[in-house]
Enzyme design. Structure first.
Site, PDB file in Angstrom:
ATOM      1  N   ASN A   1      85.954-128.295  -8.626  1.00  0.00           N
ATOM      2  CA  ASN A   1      86.396-129.226  -7.572  1.00  0.00           C
ATOM      3  C   ASN A   1      85.207-130.119  -7.218  1.00  0.00           C
ATOM      4  O   ASN A   1      84.099-129.907  -7.710  1.00  0.00           O
ATOM      5  CB  ASN A   1      86.928-128.471  -6.351  1.00  0.00           C
ATOM      6  CG  ASN A   1      85.897-127.529  -5.778  1.00  0.00           C
ATOM      7  OD1 ASN A   1      84.802-127.949  -5.381  1.00  0.00           O
ATOM      8  ND2 ASN A   1      86.198-126.242  -5.766  1.00  0.00           N
TER       9      ASN A   1
ATOM     10  N   ILE B   1      87.784-117.906 -21.237  1.00  0.00           N
ATOM     11  CA  ILE B   1      86.771-118.876 -21.693  1.00  0.00           C
ATOM     12  C   ILE B   1      85.343-118.364 -21.479  1.00  0.00           C
ATOM     13  O   ILE B   1      84.433-118.748 -22.210  1.00  0.00           O
ATOM     14  CB  ILE B   1      87.001-120.249 -21.000  1.00  0.00           C
ATOM     15  CG1 ILE B   1      86.324-121.379 -21.790  1.00  0.00           C
ATOM     16  CG2 ILE B   1      86.519-120.237 -19.546  1.00  0.00           C
ATOM     17  CD1 ILE B   1      86.761-122.774 -21.345  1.00  0.00           C
TER      18      ILE B   1
ATOM     19  N   GLY C   1      96.372-125.417 -13.195  1.00  0.00           N
ATOM     20  CA  GLY C   1      96.496-124.249 -12.322  1.00  0.00           C
ATOM     21  C   GLY C   1      96.824-124.699 -10.915  1.00  0.00           C
ATOM     22  O   GLY C   1      97.871-125.322 -10.685  1.00  0.00           O
TER      23      GLY C   1
ATOM     24  N   ASP D   1      87.160-121.636 -12.502  1.00  0.00           N
ATOM     25  CA  ASP D   1      85.895-121.920 -11.809  1.00  0.00           C
ATOM     26  C   ASP D   1      85.277-120.619 -11.274  1.00  0.00           C
ATOM     27  O   ASP D   1      84.083-120.329 -11.496  1.00  0.00           O
ATOM     28  CB  ASP D   1      86.205-122.895 -10.663  1.00  0.00           C
ATOM     29  CG  ASP D   1      84.980-123.547 -10.054  1.00  0.00           C
ATOM     30  OD1 ASP D   1      83.877-123.360 -10.594  1.00  0.00           O
ATOM     31  OD2 ASP D   1      85.140-124.247  -9.033  1.00  0.00           O
TER      32      ASP D   1
ATOM     33  N   GLY E   1      90.432-119.476  -9.806  1.00  0.00           N
ATOM     34  CA  GLY E   1      90.816-119.796 -11.183  1.00  0.00           C
ATOM     35  C   GLY E   1      89.668-119.702 -12.168  1.00  0.00           C
ATOM     36  O   GLY E   1      88.811-118.807 -12.081  1.00  0.00           O
TER      37      GLY E   1
HETATM   38  N1  AR6 Z   1      89.620-118.633 -18.968  1.00  0.00           N
HETATM   39  C1  AR6 Z   1      90.386-119.667 -19.377  1.00  0.00           C
HETATM   40  N2  AR6 Z   1      91.315-120.276 -18.616  1.00  0.00           N
HETATM   41  C2  AR6 Z   1      91.483-119.789 -17.369  1.00  0.00           C
HETATM   42  C3  AR6 Z   1      90.714-118.704 -16.846  1.00  0.00           C
HETATM   43  C4  AR6 Z   1      89.750-118.136 -17.711  1.00  0.00           C
HETATM   44  N3  AR6 Z   1      88.972-117.117 -17.328  1.00  0.00           N
HETATM   45  N4  AR6 Z   1      91.134-118.471 -15.578  1.00  0.00           N
HETATM   46  C5  AR6 Z   1      92.118-119.354 -15.306  1.00  0.00           C
HETATM   47  N5  AR6 Z   1      92.344-120.142 -16.380  1.00  0.00           N
HETATM   48  P1  AR6 Z   1      92.612-123.604 -12.349  1.00  0.00           P
HETATM   49  P2  AR6 Z   1      92.694-126.503 -11.751  1.00  0.00           P
HETATM   50  C6  AR6 Z   1      93.309-121.235 -16.558  1.00  0.00           C
HETATM   51  O1  AR6 Z   1      93.484-123.297 -11.200  1.00  0.00           O
HETATM   52  O2  AR6 Z   1      94.178-126.514 -11.797  1.00  0.00           O
HETATM   53  C7  AR6 Z   1      89.576-123.888  -8.555  1.00  0.00           C
HETATM   54  O3  AR6 Z   1      89.634-123.196  -7.349  1.00  0.00           O
HETATM   55  C8  AR6 Z   1      94.524-121.278 -15.660  1.00  0.00           C
HETATM   56  O4  AR6 Z   1      95.504-120.364 -16.107  1.00  0.00           O
HETATM   57  O5  AR6 Z   1      91.460-122.745 -12.644  1.00  0.00           O
HETATM   58  O6  AR6 Z   1      91.951-127.591 -12.464  1.00  0.00           O
HETATM   59  C9  AR6 Z   1      88.561-125.032  -8.534  1.00  0.00           C
HETATM   60  O7  AR6 Z   1      87.453-124.718  -7.711  1.00  0.00           O
HETATM   61  C10 AR6 Z   1      94.963-122.724 -15.835  1.00  0.00           C
HETATM   62  O8  AR6 Z   1      95.747-122.871 -17.023  1.00  0.00           O
HETATM   63  O9  AR6 Z   1      92.037-125.119 -12.262  1.00  0.00           O
HETATM   64  C11 AR6 Z   1      89.353-126.167  -7.976  1.00  0.00           C
HETATM   65  O10 AR6 Z   1      89.404-126.151  -6.567  1.00  0.00           O
HETATM   66  C12 AR6 Z   1      93.652-123.478 -16.043  1.00  0.00           C
HETATM   67  O11 AR6 Z   1      92.662-122.458 -16.295  1.00  0.00           O
HETATM   68  C13 AR6 Z   1      90.733-125.941  -8.534  1.00  0.00           C
HETATM   69  O12 AR6 Z   1      90.823-124.535  -8.778  1.00  0.00           O
HETATM   70  C14 AR6 Z   1      93.207-124.296 -14.857  1.00  0.00           C
HETATM   71  O13 AR6 Z   1      93.560-123.639 -13.639  1.00  0.00           O
HETATM   72  C15 AR6 Z   1      90.961-126.662  -9.841  1.00  0.00           C
HETATM   73  O14 AR6 Z   1      92.299-126.518 -10.217  1.00  0.00           O
END
Ligand code: AR6
Length: 170
Positions: free
Chosen positions: A25, A12, A120, A35, A33
């Protein structure tokens, strides 16, 4: 309406859109992730602006500039942690999409990209999350002509297949 929604497989942070949405968060001070990827690509100024925002409640959204990102804005939203499904998870995830879209429109955004919020580390079942995301975006677009393009960004093949299938059913 159907041609205003796209599914994309990739990172993204690379997208040249008016706004990308961050799955943050409640502290808004970064994390792993998507973020982590957004903060790394945007640079230190993003964290500095986030520090002024006083955090964000689950289901709510806050906007910052995009700094070094190709996107002009980042819309930070906080998805629910999945706790089995009886803790308002569905409603709170729907709020993330609705509140992000509303904030986008208020800031003249025409193109916006969403990650799969909460799927995620927050553990929300992917299929269920995609249904909510697609439903909320489709409903919003029906009543809004300003948004030209909403892109669902999938980072893994499983989510990509799920979204493609969901989109075919709209
Ligand atoms: N581009 C697009 N999607 C992505 C990318 C990227 N570069 N990287 C990961 N994803 P997550 P959550 C996807 O864990 O579950 C963080 O530490 C990933 O594969 O990023 O909402 C925050 O600070 C998944 O499908 O977010 C919070 O503490 C999706 O993004 C916590 O994680 C969301 O995964 C939020 O958890």
């Amino acid at each position: 309406m159907r041609n205003r929604i796209k599914v994309y497989l990739g990172d993204i942070t690379k997208l040249e859109v008016d706004a990308i949405v961050n799955a943050a968060n409640r502290s808004l001070l970064g994390g792993g992730g998507v973020d982590g990827a957004i903060h790394r690509a945007a640079g230190k100024q993003l964290l500095a602006e986030c520090k002024t925002l006083g955090g964000c409640q689950t289901g709510e959204a806050k906007l910052t500039k995009g700094y070094n990102l190709p996107a002009k804005f980042v819309i930070h939203t906080v998805g629910p942690v999945w706790r089995g499904g009886n803790n308002r998870e569905t409603e709170l995830l729907a709020n993330c999409y609705r509140n992000s879209l509303q904030l986008a429109v208020q800031n003249e955004v025409k193109t916006i990209a969403f990650p799969a919020i909460s799927t995620g580390v927050y553990g929300f079942p992917k299929q269920k999350a995609a249904q909510i995301a697609l439903r909320e975006v489709a409903n919003f677009l029906k009543n809004n002509k300003q948004l030209k393009q909403v892109i669902f960004v999938c980072f893994d093949n499983e989510n990509y297949q799920i979204y493609q299938q969901g989109l075919d059913e709209i």
